[in-house]
Design a protein around this motif. Structure first.
Motif, mmCIF file in Angstrom:
data_model
loop_
_atom_site.group_PDB
_atom_site.id
_atom_site.type_symbol
_atom_site.label_atom_id
_atom_site.label_comp_id
_atom_site.label_asym_id
_atom_site.label_seq_id
_atom_site.Cartn_x
_atom_site.Cartn_y
_atom_site.Cartn_z
ATOM 1 N N ARG A 1 49.544 -29.682 27.468
ATOM 2 C CA ARG A 1 50.680 -29.560 28.379
ATOM 3 C C ARG A 1 50.272 -29.195 29.800
ATOM 4 N NH1 ARG A 1 54.195 -32.654 25.922
ATOM 5 N NH2 ARG A 1 54.604 -31.984 23.781
ATOM 6 N N ASN A 2 49.003 -28.980 30.036
ATOM 7 C CA ASN A 2 48.604 -28.561 31.376
ATOM 8 C C ASN A 2 47.193 -29.044 31.683
ATOM 9 O OD1 ASN A 2 46.853 -26.695 29.985
ATOM 10 N ND2 ASN A 2 48.578 -25.275 29.830
ATOM 11 N N GLY A 3 46.733 -28.735 32.892
ATOM 12 C CA GLY A 3 45.352 -29.017 33.268
ATOM 13 C C GLY A 3 45.091 -30.425 33.736
ATOM 14 N N HIS A 4 46.109 -31.127 34.256
ATOM 15 C CA HIS A 4 45.910 -32.509 34.672
ATOM 16 C C HIS A 4 45.629 -32.661 36.168
ATOM 17 C CE1 HIS A 4 47.997 -33.008 30.781
ATOM 18 N NE2 HIS A 4 47.222 -34.065 30.682
ATOM 19 N N ASP A 5 45.358 -31.569 36.858
ATOM 20 C CA ASP A 5 44.868 -31.656 38.232
ATOM 21 C C ASP A 5 43.414 -32.085 38.200
ATOM 22 O OD1 ASP A 5 43.115 -28.900 38.726
ATOM 23 O OD2 ASP A 5 44.657 -28.738 37.172
ATOM 24 N N GLN B 1 53.869 -38.332 28.488
ATOM 25 C CA GLN B 1 53.969 -37.199 29.400
ATOM 26 C C GLN B 1 52.598 -36.793 29.928
ATOM 27 O OE1 GLN B 1 55.139 -33.399 27.774
ATOM 28 N NE2 GLN B 1 56.011 -32.725 29.720
ATOM 29 N N ASN B 2 51.580 -36.804 29.073
ATOM 30 C CA ASN B 2 50.230 -36.466 29.523
ATOM 31 C C ASN B 2 49.751 -37.425 30.597
ATOM 32 O OD1 ASN B 2 48.035 -34.555 27.576
ATOM 33 N ND2 ASN B 2 50.254 -34.527 27.309
ATOM 34 N N MET B 3 50.014 -38.706 30.414
ATOM 35 C CA MET B 3 49.623 -39.687 31.419
ATOM 36 C C MET B 3 50.313 -39.412 32.748
ATOM 37 S SD MET B 3 50.525 -43.650 31.905
ATOM 38 C CE MET B 3 51.708 -43.118 33.141
ATOM 39 N N GLU C 1 34.516 -32.436 21.051
ATOM 40 C CA GLU C 1 34.127 -31.087 21.448
ATOM 41 C C GLU C 1 35.344 -30.379 22.033
ATOM 42 O OE1 GLU C 1 31.313 -29.371 21.302
ATOM 43 O OE2 GLU C 1 29.946 -30.929 20.572
ATOM 44 N N ARG C 2 35.481 -29.091 21.720
ATOM 45 C CA ARG C 2 36.565 -28.315 22.311
ATOM 46 C C ARG C 2 36.099 -27.799 23.664
ATOM 47 N NH1 ARG C 2 41.371 -26.849 21.223
ATOM 48 N NH2 ARG C 2 41.238 -27.759 19.133
ATOM 49 N N ILE C 3 36.783 -28.258 24.715
ATOM 50 C CA ILE C 3 36.414 -27.937 26.087
ATOM 51 C C ILE C 3 37.633 -27.392 26.821
ATOM 52 C CG2 ILE C 3 35.525 -28.849 28.265
ATOM 53 C CD1 ILE C 3 33.485 -29.007 25.995
ATOM 54 N N ASN C 4 37.498 -26.216 27.422
ATOM 55 C CA ASN C 4 38.623 -25.614 28.155
ATOM 56 C C ASN C 4 39.895 -25.567 27.306
ATOM 57 O OD1 ASN C 4 37.155 -25.082 30.503
ATOM 58 N ND2 ASN C 4 37.632 -27.074 31.408
ATOM 59 N N GLY C 5 39.733 -25.325 26.011
ATOM 60 C CA GLY C 5 40.863 -25.191 25.117
ATOM 61 C C GLY C 5 41.446 -26.491 24.614
ATOM 62 N N ARG D 1 41.411 -35.548 29.081
ATOM 63 C CA ARG D 1 42.362 -34.719 28.331
ATOM 64 C C ARG D 1 43.735 -35.399 28.252
ATOM 65 N NH1 ARG D 1 43.890 -29.184 30.136
ATOM 66 N NH2 ARG D 1 41.653 -28.757 30.148
ATOM 67 N N GLY D 2 44.259 -35.464 27.023
ATOM 68 C CA GLY D 2 45.564 -36.063 26.804
ATOM 69 C C GLY D 2 45.574 -37.563 26.671
ATOM 70 N N PHE D 3 44.400 -38.204 26.763
ATOM 71 C CA PHE D 3 44.300 -39.663 26.709
ATOM 72 C C PHE D 3 43.547 -40.101 25.455
ATOM 73 C CE2 PHE D 3 45.297 -38.887 31.047
ATOM 74 C CZ PHE D 3 45.881 -40.040 31.557
#
Length: 293
Positions: free
Chosen positions: A77-81, A213-215, A18-22, A68-70
């Motif tokens: 590239r963002n949103g890992h908070d 980098q995502n991790m 599913e596409r979530i928050n882009g 996200r990213g895993f």
């Protein structure tokens, strides 16, 4: 070789995206009944829960996303908070038609679940917080080079290392298998509990372009996360919270962490290491089933 993930009847889990928050998030589901979402930590993927899923799917509709990213979720590239990652899970569950649900998170998946519960307290019926310390509430303190930390085998030196931009990527790239195998083994009470196929699956995630980098980006928002969790001490969670620690890693500190931000906390300590779903899936599932009710 990666093992097939199945439910309690031996049937393959159902995969979806599913596409979530882009960001396109991968997830799998199994079982039937009230929804229960399982959130993996770092450096892991949804594969981490493969031993636990068939122990829960006879009672619950289990939803297991890759953050996200895993894993098989889209690199971003963002949103890992933690606030954003918690919001990801809430919107994923909404997209799947689940208005209320129970949440289990371990390691960074635990703080993701905590951020989810803080933002959507009316949706999270119960929260299980496994083997994690919050940014701003001791996580950085455990990273200090002190005699106590080293002596207790709880020296989380990587917290500061990963927070440095770009440098960890340069040093770890090309050595992912050796590096992460060491990491998994040293945090276990029973190193043999994490099989080679699991390590290979986790390494696959971080070896893909942008995966490492995502991790690492998860570790690069300590002040933002700390400020967010600090607000929770004034407006504590009211839903029941289960704090699960391992005797040979974070232990009873997990319960103390939850006492800061929740008013109804039950503590449980299991006689294992940090990788509970790998080391003691049966004991963990028993504790979760009893709590989730």
């Amino acid at each position: 070789m990666r093992q097939e993930i199945t439910d309690h009847n031996g049937e393959r889990v159902t995969h979806g995206k599913e596409r979530i928050n882009g960001v396109r998030l991968h997830y799998y589901t199994a079982g039937s009944g009230d929804p229960l979402v399982l959130l993996h930590g770092v450096p892991k993927t949804s594969y981490y829960w493969r031993k636990v899923v068939p122990l829960l799917s006879h009672e619950y509709t289990v939803v297991v996303p890759d953050l996200r990213g895993f894993g098989d979720s889209e690199i971003t590239r963002n949103g890992h908070d933690m606030k954003t990652m918690g919001d990801d899970v809430a919107k994923l569950m909404n997209a799947l038609g689940h208005e209320t649900y129970r949440v289990v998170g371990e390691d960074w998946g635990a703080t993701t679940g905590l951020a989810l519960a803080a933002q959507y307290p009316d949706r999270v019926e119960k929260l299980a917080f496994l083997e994690m310390i919050m940014d701003g509430f001791g996580l950085q303190d455990w990273s200090f080079l002190t005699e106590e930390n080293v002596g207790n085998q709880r020296w989380l030196w990587h917290i500061n290392f990963y927070a440095v931009p770009d440098f960890p990527e340069m040093l770890i790239s090309g050595k992912e298998r050796r590096y992460f195998e060491h990491f998994f083994k040293i945090e276990c009470h029973d190193p043999a509990a994490v099989p080679d196929h699991a390590i290979e699956e986790y390494v696959r995630s971080f070896s893909q372009p942008g995966g490492l980098q995502n991790m690492l980006e998860v570790y690069r928002h300590p002040f933002e996360n700390a400020a967010f969790f600090e607000t929770m001490t004034e407006d504590k969670l009211e839903m029941p919270v289960l704090a699960v620690g391992s005797t040979h890693f974070i232990g009873e500190e997990v319960e103390r962490q939850m006492d800061y931000v929740a008013s109804d906390v039950t503590g449980e300590t299991l006689e294992w290491g940090h990788q509970l779903a790998e080391e003691c899936p049966d004991e963990l599932a028993e504790v979760l089933l009893e709590f989730m009710g």
